[in-house]
Design a protein around this motif. Structure first.
Motif, short mmCIF file in Angstrom:
data_model
loop_
_atom_site.label_atom_id
_atom_site.label_comp_id
_atom_site.label_asym_id
_atom_site.label_seq_id
_atom_site.Cartn_x
_atom_site.Cartn_y
_atom_site.Cartn_z
N PRO A 96 11.59 -34.98 -54.86
CA PRO A 96 10.82 -34.11 -55.63
C PRO A 96 10.99 -34.30 -57.16
CG PRO A 96 12.24 -33.15 -53.77
CD PRO A 96 12.53 -34.66 -53.97
N PHE A 97 10.13 -34.46 -57.77
CA PHE A 97 9.86 -34.41 -59.13
C PHE A 97 8.54 -33.55 -60.01
CE2 PHE A 97 8.61 -37.11 -62.95
CZ PHE A 97 9.59 -36.86 -63.92
N GLN A 98 9.09 -32.50 -60.70
CA GLN A 98 8.11 -31.97 -61.59
C GLN A 98 6.90 -31.48 -60.83
OE1 GLN A 98 7.27 -34.55 -64.81
NE2 GLN A 98 9.20 -34.04 -65.97
N GLY A 99 6.91 -30.93 -59.79
CA GLY A 99 6.11 -30.34 -58.73
C GLY A 99 5.36 -31.36 -57.76
N LYS A 100 5.73 -32.69 -58.00
CA LYS A 100 5.11 -33.51 -57.42
C LYS A 100 6.43 -34.56 -56.67
CE LYS A 100 1.17 -34.40 -60.53
NZ LYS A 100 0.58 -35.66 -61.36
N SER A 101 5.96 -35.72 -56.25
CA SER A 101 7.35 -36.44 -55.78
C SER A 101 7.07 -38.11 -56.01
CB SER A 101 7.40 -36.32 -54.39
OG SER A 101 6.20 -36.88 -53.52
N LEU A 102 8.27 -38.56 -56.22
CA LEU A 102 8.27 -40.06 -56.30
C LEU A 102 8.57 -40.68 -54.98
CD1 LEU A 102 10.82 -39.90 -59.56
CD2 LEU A 102 8.36 -40.15 -59.65
N LYS A 124 14.74 -38.03 -66.99
CA LYS A 124 14.07 -37.04 -66.03
C LYS A 124 14.02 -37.38 -64.32
CE LYS A 124 11.93 -34.49 -69.93
NZ LYS A 124 10.76 -34.27 -70.86
N ALA A 125 13.33 -38.44 -64.50
CA ALA A 125 13.05 -39.00 -63.16
C ALA A 125 14.33 -39.49 -62.43
CB ALA A 125 12.16 -40.22 -63.06
#
Length: 386
Positions: free
Chosen positions: A130-136, A205-206
């Motif tokens: 999960p990352f900033q409302g999205k995902s990696l 951040k990531a």
């Protein structure tokens, strides 16, 4: 470095990428033999020829794998699928990102890698961070140990993908009892190609999102998480470790002190390029419409005023004959990391091998060295857990 094309560094780098990651020399020769004249011209038509030749070999090897799969010979099938996946990725590598075949071929590579991993029963999971409302998108390579294992977050560089990194590093780290979370972070791989997630200077951040994810896994020791990255990751990893204090160690596989310096030189026609269409790649990675805008972002990718904030053990691995990043790019961050309690600079020489950019001439030199160092720092086992 073995140079199939003496006049084309970019293509030689890709050839070595194949050979370092399980490519068979006969198949590599099959892809390269028709390209000798194109390598000299090195124009747009040459890049198209590269794509077509490598894709043809990838399709042939995939078909061999499919025959094995139909016969129930899953290990043989998976082995060939993984080689085909590498060949597909190296085919699309030379296309401009505006060419629709790039994403199409990338999707083929992802699909065939998944089949290969599954048929060979590789201890790997496809996970979303999960990352900033999205995902990696990421691959989790699980160490074969009881209980909670140490884990390295592994970021990419300027132009590679998590699948390529997996083929380089995962097995050797597992053997030392170390798990890997290999991430296509903003600006590379699947995050860039399929999700339009662009890169920037604030990689912590990531990276912090990755630590958040790992801390929730029952098979990861949250007190033994480290950070590493390759090539442009020589900036990404130290930057992340400087600002994310949960990392217990950091590895820069190929150093970058000042990416703006590299960009200025490349745009002026100096230094070797890792991919063709380099200026377009730069704009794509950072999500900018002009080279000037992208170059302004690149100037922010410097460890000046950052390296001294690293407070965990730091390893920088570099090649004596790196033709993309001169040696001073490795010396400056190690000198500046004055608050690291354990900092080490390993320069691989021409005499020992591994002297090219990120040890492209002999990946095993770097992988062994990094794996042993991480095992010692995080409490893995350099003698091997299997």
């Amino acid at each position: 470095m073995f140079e199939y094309f003496p006049e084309n560094y970019t293509w030689n780098l890709a050839v070595m990428s194949a050979l370092n990651r399980g490519g068979v020399i006969l198949e590599v020769d099959e892809a390269c033999r028709p390209l000798k004249e194109a390598a000299i011209k090195n124009d747009n038509f040459s890049q198209q020829a590269w794509y077509e030749s490598w894709k043809k070999v990838a399709e042939r090897v995939e078909a061999l794998g499919a025959a094995h799969e139909q016969a129930g010979q899953y290990l043989s099938a998976g082995r060939k699928y993984l080689r085909a996946g590498i060949y597909y990725l190296l085919a699309e590598r030379m296309l401009n990102h505006r060419d629709p075949r790039k994403v199409q071929t990338f999707r083929q590579a992802l699909a065939i890698f998944r089949k290969g991993f599954q048929l060979r029963k590789e201890p790997v999971e496809w996970v979303e961070v999960p990352f900033q409302g999205k995902s990696l998108p990421a691959l989790f390579s699980k160490a074969p140990v009881k209980g909670k294992a140490p884990c390295m977050v592994h970021f990419d560089g300027f132009d590679i993908t998590k699948e390529i990194i997996y083929q380089s590093t995962a097995e050797e780290f597992r053997r030392r009892g170390i798990s890997l979370l290999i991430v296509d972070h903003p600006g590379v791989g699947e995050a860039l190609r399929l999700r339009n997630m662009y890169g920037g200077p604030d990689t912590e951040k990531a990276a912090s999102a990755c630590v958040d994810y790992l801390e929730k896994r029952p098979d990861v020791d949250p007190a033994r998480i480290g950070m590493m990255a390759v090539s442009l990751g020589g900036y990404y990893a130290p930057r992340a470790a400087a600002f994310e204090k949960r990392f217990k160690c950091c590895v820069a596989w190929g150093a970058i002190w000042d990416f703006g310096f590299n960009v200025t030189n490349r745009l002026a026609g100096q230094g070797e390029k890792s991919v063709p269409h380099w200026a377009d790649q730069l704009m794509w990675v950072f999500g900018k419409d002009t080279v000037e805008e992208a170059a302004q972002v690149a100037k922010q990718l410097t460890l000046e005023g950052v390296a001294d904030k690293i407070t965990c053990p730091l390893l920088i691995v570099h090649g004596e004959n790196d033709r993309q990043a001169p040696l001073w790019q490795a010396q400056k961050p190690i000198d500046a990391a004055v608050n690291s309690p354990n900092r080490r600079l390993k320069i691989f020489t021409l005499a020992e091998g591994g002297a090219e950019h990120c040890q492209a001439d002999n990946n095993s030199m770097a992988v062994d060295y990094m794996g042993d160092w991480v095992a010692e720092i995080l409490g893995g086992d350099p003698k091997g857990v299997y």
